[in-house]
Design a protein around this motif. Structure first.
Motif, mmCIF file in Angstrom:
data_model
loop_
_atom_site.group_PDB
_atom_site.id
_atom_site.type_symbol
_atom_site.label_atom_id
_atom_site.label_comp_id
_atom_site.label_asym_id
_atom_site.label_seq_id
_atom_site.Cartn_x
_atom_site.Cartn_y
_atom_site.Cartn_z
ATOM 1 N N GLY A 336 0.821 -1.202 0.000
ATOM 2 C CA GLY A 336 0.000 0.000 0.000
ATOM 3 C C GLY A 336 0.856 1.254 0.000
ATOM 4 O O GLY A 336 1.897 1.307 0.670
ATOM 5 N N LYS A 338 0.347 4.295 1.210
ATOM 6 C CA LYS A 338 0.450 5.048 2.455
ATOM 7 C C LYS A 338 1.538 4.466 3.354
ATOM 8 O O LYS A 338 2.364 5.201 3.910
ATOM 9 C CB LYS A 338 -0.891 5.067 3.185
ATOM 10 C CG LYS A 338 -0.846 5.804 4.522
ATOM 11 C CD LYS A 338 -2.191 5.749 5.240
ATOM 12 C CE LYS A 338 -2.093 6.347 6.635
ATOM 13 N NZ LYS A 338 -3.373 6.274 7.375
ATOM 14 N N LEU A 387 -1.433 8.942 -4.342
ATOM 15 C CA LEU A 387 -2.345 8.961 -3.194
ATOM 16 C C LEU A 387 -3.332 10.115 -3.294
ATOM 17 O O LEU A 387 -4.534 9.950 -3.082
ATOM 18 C CB LEU A 387 -1.549 9.071 -1.893
ATOM 19 C CG LEU A 387 -1.038 7.787 -1.257
ATOM 20 C CD1 LEU A 387 -0.169 8.110 -0.049
ATOM 21 C CD2 LEU A 387 -2.190 6.879 -0.843
ATOM 22 N N GLN A 390 -6.339 9.778 -5.562
ATOM 23 C CA GLN A 390 -7.467 8.983 -5.065
ATOM 24 C C GLN A 390 -8.472 9.838 -4.289
ATOM 25 O O GLN A 390 -9.599 9.399 -4.039
ATOM 26 C CB GLN A 390 -6.962 7.868 -4.134
ATOM 27 C CG GLN A 390 -5.825 7.037 -4.682
ATOM 28 C CD GLN A 390 -6.278 5.885 -5.546
ATOM 29 O OE1 GLN A 390 -7.444 5.787 -5.899
ATOM 30 N NE2 GLN A 390 -5.356 5.014 -5.899
ATOM 31 N N MET A 452 -7.297 6.793 5.396
ATOM 32 C CA MET A 452 -7.170 6.928 3.948
ATOM 33 C C MET A 452 -8.347 6.323 3.200
ATOM 34 O O MET A 452 -8.887 6.938 2.260
ATOM 35 C CB MET A 452 -5.852 6.271 3.506
ATOM 36 C CG MET A 452 -5.418 6.669 2.119
ATOM 37 S SD MET A 452 -4.885 8.392 2.064
ATOM 38 C CE MET A 452 -4.893 8.631 0.276
ATOM 39 N N ARG A 453 -8.769 5.126 3.589
ATOM 40 C CA ARG A 453 -9.869 4.486 2.873
ATOM 41 C C ARG A 453 -11.148 5.323 2.995
ATOM 42 O O ARG A 453 -11.898 5.496 2.022
ATOM 43 C CB ARG A 453 -10.085 3.067 3.406
ATOM 44 C CG ARG A 453 -11.014 2.214 2.558
ATOM 45 C CD ARG A 453 -10.943 0.758 2.982
ATOM 46 N NE ARG A 453 -9.607 0.214 2.835
ATOM 47 C CZ ARG A 453 -9.125 -0.263 1.694
ATOM 48 N NH1 ARG A 453 -9.894 -0.270 0.610
ATOM 49 N NH2 ARG A 453 -7.907 -0.749 1.617
ATOM 50 N N PRO A 463 -11.808 2.836 -3.436
ATOM 51 C CA PRO A 463 -10.465 2.650 -2.870
ATOM 52 C C PRO A 463 -9.729 1.501 -3.539
ATOM 53 O O PRO A 463 -10.350 0.503 -3.947
ATOM 54 C CB PRO A 463 -10.742 2.333 -1.390
ATOM 55 C CG PRO A 463 -12.174 2.720 -1.158
ATOM 56 C CD PRO A 463 -12.862 2.562 -2.468
ATOM 57 N N LEU A 467 -3.960 0.272 0.512
ATOM 58 C CA LEU A 467 -3.676 1.687 0.727
ATOM 59 C C LEU A 467 -2.532 1.871 1.710
ATOM 60 O O LEU A 467 -2.051 2.948 1.906
ATOM 61 C CB LEU A 467 -4.926 2.409 1.248
ATOM 62 C CG LEU A 467 -5.918 2.897 0.178
ATOM 63 C CD1 LEU A 467 -7.176 3.405 0.800
ATOM 64 C CD2 LEU A 467 -5.260 3.991 -0.655
#
Length: 467
Positions: A336, A338, A387, A390, A452-453, A463, A467
């Motif tokens: 992911g 992140k 990122l 998204q 984040m999601r 998503p 992540l």
């Protein structure tokens, strides 16, 4: 297959594997249109990166400063708009002014790109304008310090505007699960192009005397060829990218520039998690940009290293960053983006702590640290870009990337300010460099705390699996 005209669109996959009952699966069919367009997108990073490396980072600052000093009086002062300016500060003031103008121009550029549906034409216009202004730097000499300032300001503003439009293609070219890899490949292409032309330029400057050139003439050729490179490869990019229909009906409404800016700011408040990410990015990217900008000062003033050592380190960072961007992109596919960015920020903190303990004159130690910087620099920036993509509402890609670029460029004075104040208060460059740890720590904490999601869903997007 590439028409994103409806909400909920996801880019076509690169391959599909249809099968029929009772038969073996057919071989994957390559989507040649998507591959072709992606390659065109990568090529713009190759085209534009030479402006950052050869022009802004290496050659123009010292050269324009020398031109300004030659034109100044015995007191080394320039008269500009009734002000008396130190010739040695001229380039830094020009750079600051161009960045300030970008803060005003970039969001408006992004909003217009989204509502016009003519990103291809806008990318071409801004890139060619910037390339033309950069090529014109060849004529800066014999006291033409003001011409150099105007040409660089135009080139830098056009560079930022073209970058906003260029970034906005990423959601069109890659679905949620492919975006990290596509962004990383683009960044790697940029490092290859920047390193290749920079190596040629450094060879030209070093061998100028044997070629019958002065150092100034060699630098002017380097600046001009950077502009020609940028413009020539932009032709290749534009020939492969395609416009999309406007996806947000509200974006079609025309507004004046500053009214549109106010509307964008008001709308972004409805996506607090997107703003949260921008805040985190502002912090840690300010640290990244400050390390890049002031590492030469630290090396010369504190470590007593020569210019040839710095030149070698710059080239090495460009080469290592190619593999760093691709490597971190692969790690993002497994763990992911992140998590990988957070790991890279820990590495940045380690770099600064190690820099504090570098021995004076230790070339091998400096090169080792530069190699680590190269490994994490490209990946940090490439994955941050993917990122953020998204977290953008559908149809607002260029508009939001305008604010992303402001976070990248418009606030890059915070780190240098911290560095300068620490040195002024302590007289120690070692304490000044380690003071930048606060930006990476604060950025790490802010990014780690971001759900984040939930942020991706809040922006109305799907998503990725990781992540």
């Amino acid at each position: 297959m590439l028409d994103p005209s409806v909400v909920g669109w996801e880019p076509a996959p690169v391959t599909t594997a249809p099968s029929t009952a009772g038969a073996h699966p057919a071989p994957p069919q390559v989507d040649h249109a998507l591959k072709r367009e992606r390659f065109g997108w990568y090529s713009y990073d190759w085209a534009m990166s030479v402006f950052n490396t050869s022009v802004t980072t290496v050659f123009l600052g010292p050269y324009l400063t020398a031109v300004a000093r030659d034109a100044a009086g015995p007191d080394e002062r320039l008269s500009f708009l009734g002000l008396s300016i130190a010739a040695g500060s001229w380039f830094s003031y020009v750079l600051s002014a161009s960045v300030l103008l970008q803060v005003l121009v970039l969001p408006i550029t992004g909003a217009f790109a989204d509502r016009s549906g003519r990103k291809r034409e806008m990318l071409a216009a801004f890139a060619f304008l910037g390339a033309l202004a950069t090529t014109g730097l060849f004529f800066v000499g014999d006291g033409r310090w003001l011409l150099g300032a105007v040409l660089f300001a135009v080139a830098n503003i056009a560079f930022g505007a073209a970058t906003v439009v260029y970034y906005s293609w990423l959601p069109d070219l890659a679905g949620p699960d492919d975006r990290d890899a596509v962004s990383s490949r683009g960044w790697a292409f940029g490092y290859v192009g920047g390193a290749l032309l920079l190596a040629v330029h450094l060879g030209l400057v070093i061998g100028a005397e044997s070629l019958g050139l002065t150092t100034g003439e060699a630098v002017r050729i380097c600046l001009a060829t950077a502009g020609l490179w940028w413009g020539a490869f932009t032709v290749f990019t534009v020939s492969r990218l395609r416009n999309r229909p406007v996806r947000d009906p509200d974006a079609v409404r025309a507004h004046s520039g500053f009214r549109q800016l106010a509307l964008t700011l008001r709308e972004m408040r409805a996506f607090p998690l997107t703003l949260w990410f921008l805040g985190a990015y502002l912090l840690f990217n300010d640290g990244v940009q400050t390390v890049i900008a002031l590492s030469a000062t630290y090396a010369t003033e504190e470590l007593d290293l020569d210019q040839d050592v710095l030149t070698g380190a710059i080239l090495m960072v460009q080469v290592v960053a190619i593999f760093g961007a691709l490597g971190l992109g692969r790690l993002a596919g497994r763990y992911g983006a992140k998590r990988v960015v957070l790991g890279a920020l820990i590495a940045w903190i380690g770099v600064l702590l190690a820099a504090f303990f570098l021995q004076t004159g230790a070339v091998s130690q400096f090169y080792a640290l530069a190699a680590v910087i190269g490994l994490v620099q490209g990946g940090t920036q490439a994955l941050s870009r993917s990122l953020f993509s998204q977290l953008i509402p559908v149809g607002k890609e260029a508009e939001y990337f305008g604010f992303y670029e402001i976070s990248d460029r418009g606030t890059s004075w915070l780190g240098p300010l911290a560095f300068g104040l620490t040195y002024q208060l302590t007289g120690s460059y070692r304490l000044a460099i380690v003071s930048l740890v606060i930006f990476f720590v604060a950025g790490f904490v802010a990014l780690a705390a971001l759900p984040m999601r939930r942020a991706v869903l809040a922006a109305g997007n799907t998503p990725p699996a990781r992540l």
